[in-house]
Design a protein around this motif. Structure first.
Motif, PDB file in Angstrom:
ATOM      1  N   GLY A  94       1.739   9.444  -4.535  1.00 26.08           N
ATOM      2  CA  GLY A  94       1.668   8.946  -3.073  1.00 26.08           C
ATOM      3  C   GLY A  94       1.613   9.727  -2.042  1.00 26.08           C
ATOM      4  O   GLY A  94       1.224   9.230  -0.817  1.00 26.08           O
ATOM      5  N   LEU A  95       1.707  11.046  -2.353  1.00 22.94           N
ATOM      6  CA  LEU A  95       1.645  12.007  -1.038  1.00 22.94           C
ATOM      7  C   LEU A  95       0.040  12.309  -0.920  1.00 22.94           C
ATOM      8  O   LEU A  95      -1.037  12.411  -1.434  1.00 22.94           O
ATOM      9  CB  LEU A  95       2.017  13.448  -1.350  1.00 22.94           C
ATOM     10  CG  LEU A  95       3.663  13.256  -1.540  1.00 22.94           C
ATOM     11  CD1 LEU A  95       4.343  14.762  -1.384  1.00 22.94           C
ATOM     12  CD2 LEU A  95       4.296  12.474  -0.326  1.00 22.94           C
ATOM     13  N   GLN A  96      -0.501  12.301   0.471  1.00 23.47           N
ATOM     14  CA  GLN A  96      -1.608  12.593   1.019  1.00 23.47           C
ATOM     15  C   GLN A  96      -1.870  13.974   1.364  1.00 23.47           C
ATOM     16  O   GLN A  96      -1.064  14.857   1.324  1.00 23.47           O
ATOM     17  CB  GLN A  96      -1.901  11.593   2.175  1.00 23.47           C
ATOM     18  CG  GLN A  96      -1.825  10.181   1.973  1.00 23.47           C
ATOM     19  CD  GLN A  96      -1.897   9.348   3.170  1.00 23.47           C
ATOM     20  OE1 GLN A  96      -2.642   9.647   4.134  1.00 23.47           O
ATOM     21  NE2 GLN A  96      -1.109   8.083   3.054  1.00 23.47           N
ATOM     22  N   PRO A 113       0.913  -1.363  -0.092  1.00 15.85           N
ATOM     23  CA  PRO A 113      -0.021  -0.053   0.231  1.00 15.85           C
ATOM     24  C   PRO A 113       0.862   1.267  -0.004  1.00 15.85           C
ATOM     25  O   PRO A 113       1.968   1.318   0.487  1.00 15.85           O
ATOM     26  CB  PRO A 113      -0.750  -0.292   1.300  1.00 15.85           C
ATOM     27  CG  PRO A 113       0.166  -1.025   2.129  1.00 15.85           C
ATOM     28  CD  PRO A 113       0.629  -2.017   1.314  1.00 15.85           C
ATOM     29  N   PHE A 114       0.175   2.225  -0.679  1.00 14.03           N
ATOM     30  CA  PHE A 114       1.046   3.630  -0.661  1.00 14.03           C
ATOM     31  C   PHE A 114       1.539   4.036   0.679  1.00 14.03           C
ATOM     32  O   PHE A 114       2.806   4.497   1.123  1.00 14.03           O
ATOM     33  CB  PHE A 114       0.450   4.659  -1.465  1.00 14.03           C
ATOM     34  CG  PHE A 114       0.334   4.487  -2.947  1.00 14.03           C
ATOM     35  CD1 PHE A 114       0.643   3.353  -3.609  1.00 14.03           C
ATOM     36  CD2 PHE A 114      -0.073   5.635  -3.812  1.00 14.03           C
ATOM     37  CE1 PHE A 114       0.425   3.289  -4.950  1.00 14.03           C
ATOM     38  CE2 PHE A 114      -0.148   5.545  -5.003  1.00 14.03           C
ATOM     39  CZ  PHE A 114       0.197   4.153  -5.620  1.00 14.03           C
ATOM     40  N   ALA A 115       0.453   4.035   1.738  1.00 13.00           N
ATOM     41  CA  ALA A 115       0.812   4.681   2.732  1.00 13.00           C
ATOM     42  C   ALA A 115       2.021   3.828   3.694  1.00 13.00           C
ATOM     43  O   ALA A 115       2.570   4.403   4.556  1.00 13.00           O
ATOM     44  CB  ALA A 115      -0.499   4.509   3.760  1.00 13.00           C
ATOM     45  N   ALA A 116       2.285   2.693   3.314  1.00 17.15           N
ATOM     46  CA  ALA A 116       3.349   1.848   3.907  1.00 17.15           C
ATOM     47  C   ALA A 116       4.771   2.241   3.211  1.00 17.15           C
ATOM     48  O   ALA A 116       5.621   2.165   3.875  1.00 17.15           O
ATOM     49  CB  ALA A 116       3.336   0.247   3.577  1.00 17.15           C
ATOM     50  N   GLN A 117       4.858   2.936   2.375  1.00  9.31           N
ATOM     51  CA  GLN A 117       6.100   3.499   1.715  1.00  9.31           C
ATOM     52  C   GLN A 117       6.571   4.685   2.473  1.00  9.31           C
ATOM     53  O   GLN A 117       5.880   5.604   2.692  1.00  9.31           O
ATOM     54  CB  GLN A 117       6.131   3.737   0.178  1.00  9.31           C
ATOM     55  CG  GLN A 117       5.682   2.362  -0.674  1.00  9.31           C
ATOM     56  CD  GLN A 117       6.961   1.556  -0.788  1.00  9.31           C
ATOM     57  OE1 GLN A 117       7.071   0.779   0.311  1.00  9.31           O
ATOM     58  NE2 GLN A 117       7.783   1.561  -1.786  1.00  9.31           N
ATOM     59  N   PRO A 134      -5.338   7.200  -5.175  1.00 11.11           N
ATOM     60  CA  PRO A 134      -4.229   7.920  -4.553  1.00 11.11           C
ATOM     61  C   PRO A 134      -3.472   8.908  -5.578  1.00 11.11           C
ATOM     62  O   PRO A 134      -3.772   8.622  -6.742  1.00 11.11           O
ATOM     63  CB  PRO A 134      -3.466   6.634  -3.919  1.00 11.11           C
ATOM     64  CG  PRO A 134      -3.698   5.640  -4.971  1.00 11.11           C
ATOM     65  CD  PRO A 134      -5.247   5.756  -5.170  1.00 11.11           C
ATOM     66  N   ARG A 150       6.257   9.027  -2.631  1.00 13.28           N
ATOM     67  CA  ARG A 150       6.097   7.527  -1.818  1.00 13.28           C
ATOM     68  C   ARG A 150       6.459   6.790  -3.388  1.00 13.28           C
ATOM     69  O   ARG A 150       5.847   6.861  -4.199  1.00 13.28           O
ATOM     70  CB  ARG A 150       4.982   7.216  -1.224  1.00 13.28           C
ATOM     71  CG  ARG A 150       4.761   8.042   0.192  1.00 13.28           C
ATOM     72  CD  ARG A 150       3.575   7.244   0.814  1.00 13.28           C
ATOM     73  NE  ARG A 150       3.530   7.566   2.234  1.00 13.28           N
ATOM     74  CZ  ARG A 150       2.906   8.811   2.606  1.00 13.28           C
ATOM     75  NH1 ARG A 150       2.602   9.587   2.037  1.00 13.28           N
ATOM     76  NH2 ARG A 150       3.286   9.080   3.816  1.00 13.28           N
ATOM     77  N   GLU A 205       0.437  16.666   3.145  1.00 16.08           N
ATOM     78  CA  GLU A 205       2.024  16.383   3.383  1.00 16.08           C
ATOM     79  C   GLU A 205       2.858  16.956   2.173  1.00 16.08           C
ATOM     80  O   GLU A 205       3.944  16.817   2.052  1.00 16.08           O
ATOM     81  CB  GLU A 205       2.189  14.919   2.772  1.00 16.08           C
ATOM     82  CG  GLU A 205       1.605  13.729   3.979  1.00 16.08           C
ATOM     83  CD  GLU A 205       1.647  12.637   3.584  1.00 16.08           C
ATOM     84  OE1 GLU A 205       1.789  11.526   4.380  1.00 16.08           O
ATOM     85  OE2 GLU A 205       1.564  11.979   2.334  1.00 16.08           O
ATOM     86  N   ASN A 264       6.272   4.423  -6.058  1.00 14.55           N
ATOM     87  CA  ASN A 264       4.999   3.397  -6.527  1.00 14.55           C
ATOM     88  C   ASN A 264       5.107   3.409  -7.996  1.00 14.55           C
ATOM     89  O   ASN A 264       5.833   4.081  -8.751  1.00 14.55           O
ATOM     90  CB  ASN A 264       3.840   3.994  -6.236  1.00 14.55           C
ATOM     91  CG  ASN A 264       3.329   5.486  -6.829  1.00 14.55           C
ATOM     92  OD1 ASN A 264       3.007   5.458  -7.865  1.00 14.55           O
ATOM     93  ND2 ASN A 264       3.743   6.650  -6.249  1.00 14.55           N
TER      94      ASN A 264
END
Length: 327
Positions: A309-311, A63-67, A305, A92, A314, A94
């Motif tokens: 990968g940035l939320q 998952p993106f958030a894990a990177q 996403p 992140r 961020e 991906n």
């Protein structure tokens, strides 16, 4: 031979284009639709490009958030921007990101022999040097679905991008979601009225660097063309977003909001005249279709996403949003 077209190239990209040469071939040129070779079928990705991004491993199904949030691992990019590190993108890792996947090209470490070999492969259309995400273009909420004119403009926006991928040096990897924010076409009455100030407009939006970026173009008057608006947005997207990202750099638009960014003379002129121009638009009863950056909200969930990968939150703090004075 493909008909030559005029592209708007953000000034930040001309410096990067100069470093991307293989022999006498300017790699940056093939990203321009008017310079592309005859379109071919997209090629298969090299194995490495399915396992890593910018020299960072991307575990299958991660998952993106894990990177972690990182920058490119290519030392050549960092050397080239040693005086302007704020231009380097953070993301992140991906497999949706566009990327030049040959490390020697990015790091300016090509031998004469490899350069000559790549030149031959490029000529034959057998080299895969670039990856691009497939674009998923979502229609606007009003006036797009079921509109044949919109469908034509959507195809016009996508075609040069797909031609770029098929130009002989690219391959698809991952996807990127984009939504049409504005599709404004003159009515028949507005078109035949010589005194009409009605606008033609086209704009897209997508998340990047923790915010929502809108790229748009509008025009009014007898010769205002919706096709020109679409072409302009398509060119800005390819050259101002996809091209710098493929090098591990920030997109041209949000980069200009960085406190360390030094605006050029024309950009300062545009900033000086932007306010009175917007005042005139308001006086004429027109809508402000300026390109802009705004916070990501729940209304943008379908676009996530983000390609980097940035939320939300961020990236750079842009408050309630910022309008761009040019582009």
């Amino acid at each position: 031979m493909a008909k030559a077209t005029v592209e708007v190239i953000p000034l930040c990209c001309t410096k990067e284009m100069a470093m991307l040469r293989v022999g006498g071939y300017l790699l940056g040129s093939f990203i321009l639709a008017g310079c592309a070779t005859t379109a071919r079928q997209p090629q298969d990705l090299p194995t490495k490009a399915t396992q890593s991004a910018f020299e960072h491993a991307v575990p299958p199904g991660a998952p993106f958030a894990a990177q972690p949030i990182v920058s490119t691992n290519h030392p050549g990019v960092h050397r080239y921007h040693v005086g302007t590190p704020w231009r380097i993108a953070h993301f992140r890792p991906n497999l949706n990101m566009p990327e030049i996947i040959d490390a020697d090209i990015v790091n300016n470490a090509l031998t004469n022999e490899k350069a000559a070999d790549l030149q031959r492969q490029l000529t034959l259309g057998k080299a895969v040097l670039w990856t691009f995400p497939r674009l998923v273009l979502l229609p606007c909420e009003e006036g797009c679905v079921g509109n044949k004119d919109y469908e034509k403009m959507a195809m016009r926006f996508l075609k040069p991008y797909d031609d770029m991928v098929r130009s002989g040096a690219g391959a698809y990897r991952g996807e990127m979601k984009i939504r049409v924010r504005w599709f404004r076409q003159k009515s028949l009455v507005e078109r035949i009225n010589p005194l009409s100030f009605a606008q033609q407009a086209f704009g897209i939006e997508f998340p990047i660097e923790g915010n929502m970026l809108t790229l748009s173009a509008s025009a009014f008057g007898k010769d205002a063309s919706l096709e020109d608006c679409v072409d302009r947005v398509a060119g800005l997207f390819r050259m101002g977003v996809i091209f710098p990202m493929s090098l591990g750099l920030r997109n041209h638009f949000t980069m200009t909001l960085d406190p360390q960014y030094d605006a050029g003379v024309m950009e300062r002129v545009n900033t000086a005249v932007a306010s009175p121009v917007r005042g005139l638009n308001k006086l004429l009863g027109q809508t402000d279709y300026s390109s802009r950056v705004e916070p990501i909200t729940a209304a943008h969930r379908a676009l996530l996403p983000a390609i980097d990968g940035l939320q939300a939150g961020e990236g750079q703090d842009i408050g309630s949003g910022r309008l761009f004075d040019s582009f």
